[in-house]
Design a protein around this motif. Structure first.
Motif, short mmCIF file in Angstrom:
data_model
loop_
_atom_site.label_atom_id
_atom_site.label_comp_id
_atom_site.label_asym_id
_atom_site.label_seq_id
_atom_site.Cartn_x
_atom_site.Cartn_y
_atom_site.Cartn_z
N UNK A 1 6.12 3.60 -9.90
CA UNK A 1 4.92 3.60 -9.01
C UNK A 1 4.29 5.12 -8.87
N UNK A 2 5.19 5.97 -9.11
CA UNK A 2 4.79 7.66 -8.88
C UNK A 2 3.95 7.85 -9.95
N UNK B 1 0.70 -1.25 0.06
CA UNK B 1 -0.16 0.10 0.02
C UNK B 1 0.79 1.24 0.07
N UNK B 2 0.41 2.23 -0.92
CA UNK B 2 1.16 3.50 -0.80
C UNK B 2 0.32 4.52 -0.42
N UNK B 3 0.70 5.66 -0.06
CA UNK B 3 -0.03 6.90 0.12
C UNK B 3 0.35 8.11 -0.43
N UNK B 4 -0.55 9.07 -0.50
CA UNK B 4 -0.43 10.39 -1.04
C UNK B 4 -0.91 11.48 -0.15
N UNK B 5 -0.39 12.38 0.23
CA UNK B 5 -0.67 13.39 1.11
C UNK B 5 -1.02 14.69 0.27
N UNK C 1 6.05 5.98 -0.10
CA UNK C 1 6.13 5.01 -0.94
C UNK C 1 6.78 3.79 0.24
N UNK C 2 6.29 2.71 -0.05
CA UNK C 2 6.63 1.64 1.11
C UNK C 2 7.78 0.89 0.45
N UNK C 3 8.72 1.70 0.60
CA UNK C 3 10.16 0.82 0.07
C UNK C 3 10.95 1.20 1.09
N UNK C 4 10.99 0.43 2.43
CA UNK C 4 11.73 0.32 3.59
C UNK C 4 13.22 0.01 2.99
N UNK C 5 14.00 0.78 3.90
CA UNK C 5 15.58 0.37 3.78
C UNK C 5 15.92 0.48 2.23
N UNK C 6 15.52 1.45 1.72
CA UNK C 6 16.06 1.74 0.07
C UNK C 6 15.69 0.41 -0.75
N UNK C 7 14.52 -0.16 -0.35
CA UNK C 7 13.80 -1.25 -1.17
C UNK C 7 14.01 -2.52 -0.40
N UNK D 1 7.24 15.96 -2.75
CA UNK D 1 8.21 14.89 -2.10
C UNK D 1 7.76 13.59 -2.20
N UNK D 2 8.93 12.82 -2.70
CA UNK D 2 8.77 11.32 -2.92
C UNK D 2 9.53 10.73 -1.70
N UNK D 3 8.83 10.15 -0.65
CA UNK D 3 9.56 9.80 0.63
C UNK D 3 9.17 8.49 0.73
N UNK D 4 10.43 7.62 0.72
CA UNK D 4 10.30 6.31 0.95
C UNK D 4 10.19 6.02 2.45
#
Length: 211
Positions: A149-150, A48-52, A106-112, A66-69
């Motif tokens: 994904x963006x 799941x990804x989010x946008x504010x 973006x749900x890309x924890x730890x640089x993916x 901002x693209x924030x992982x």
């Protein structure tokens, strides 16, 4: 009151041909502004990804972005090993000050590489490796993130051009490849501390980040 444009976003159908489904939107009050939160589901990864968003981001004019992982340790647990939490807060504050903007979470924890592998990487860093060497020792590339994904997320939000808050030139290039115009790249300079200084220097020397 919710604007007609926000209502349109809330009732929009799934994004076709992208594997990304818009799920729903809601109001999200924060200390800096009342944002709208938009949820997306990526079928290929199950993430799941989010946008504010704040204000009218669909005018066609460049939007502060901002693209924030995801970084659970930095964003939620206040880790000083990185600059992620501070960048997230700074970006939201800047959007609030601007009165209009978008942040993709973006749900890309730890640089993916994921949260558990990130903890393994931290253990290697405790033993002397830098952030790039630790990922490579675990069999991963230095940065596994995918910014494709963006494109469907920004398409859904009707954002066509951005003023990108980032120190990472790769993000700007990825957006350009997706057909999103980047009119400006705005650095997010976070104060160094004894715990993240080597991390920041490594990102500059080995990953091309500009500080």
């Amino acid at each position: 009151m919710t604007s007609n444009k926000n209502k349109d976003l809330e009732t929009s159908a799934s994004i076709n041909n992208s594997g990304v489904e818009f799920i729903s939107s809601c109001v999200l009050p924060t200390p800096w502004a009342i944002f709208h939160l938009h949820a997306f589901f990526e079928a290929a990864t199950g993430k799941e990804h989010l946008a504010l968003t704040l204000g009218d981001v669909a005018t066609g004019a460049p939007v502060l972005a901002r693209l924030h992982s995801e970084c659970l340790t930095g964003d939620a647990l206040f880790s000083q090993r990185c600059d992620c939490g501070a960048q997230l807060e700074t970006a939201l504050k800047k959007i609030a000050h601007e009165g209009c903007g978008v942040l993709l979470y973006l749900r890309q924890e730890g640089r993916g590489i994921g949260l558990l592998n990130k903890v393994h990487a931290y253990r290697l860093q405790d033993a002397g490796a830098d952030t790039v060497e630790a990922n490579q020792a675990l069999g991963f590339a230095p940065d596994m993130r995918n910014y494709q994904i963006c494109q469907p997320m920004l398409q859904h939000l009707q954002v066509k051009a951005v003023k990108l808050m980032s120190n990472n030139p790769r993000k700007a290039a990825a957006l350009q490849e997706c057909g999103i115009q980047v009119t400006e790249q705005i650095p997010l300079i976070i104060k160094k501390n004894p715990h993240n200084e080597r991390y920041l220097l490594t990102k500059a020397a080995k990953l091309g980040h500009v500080f």
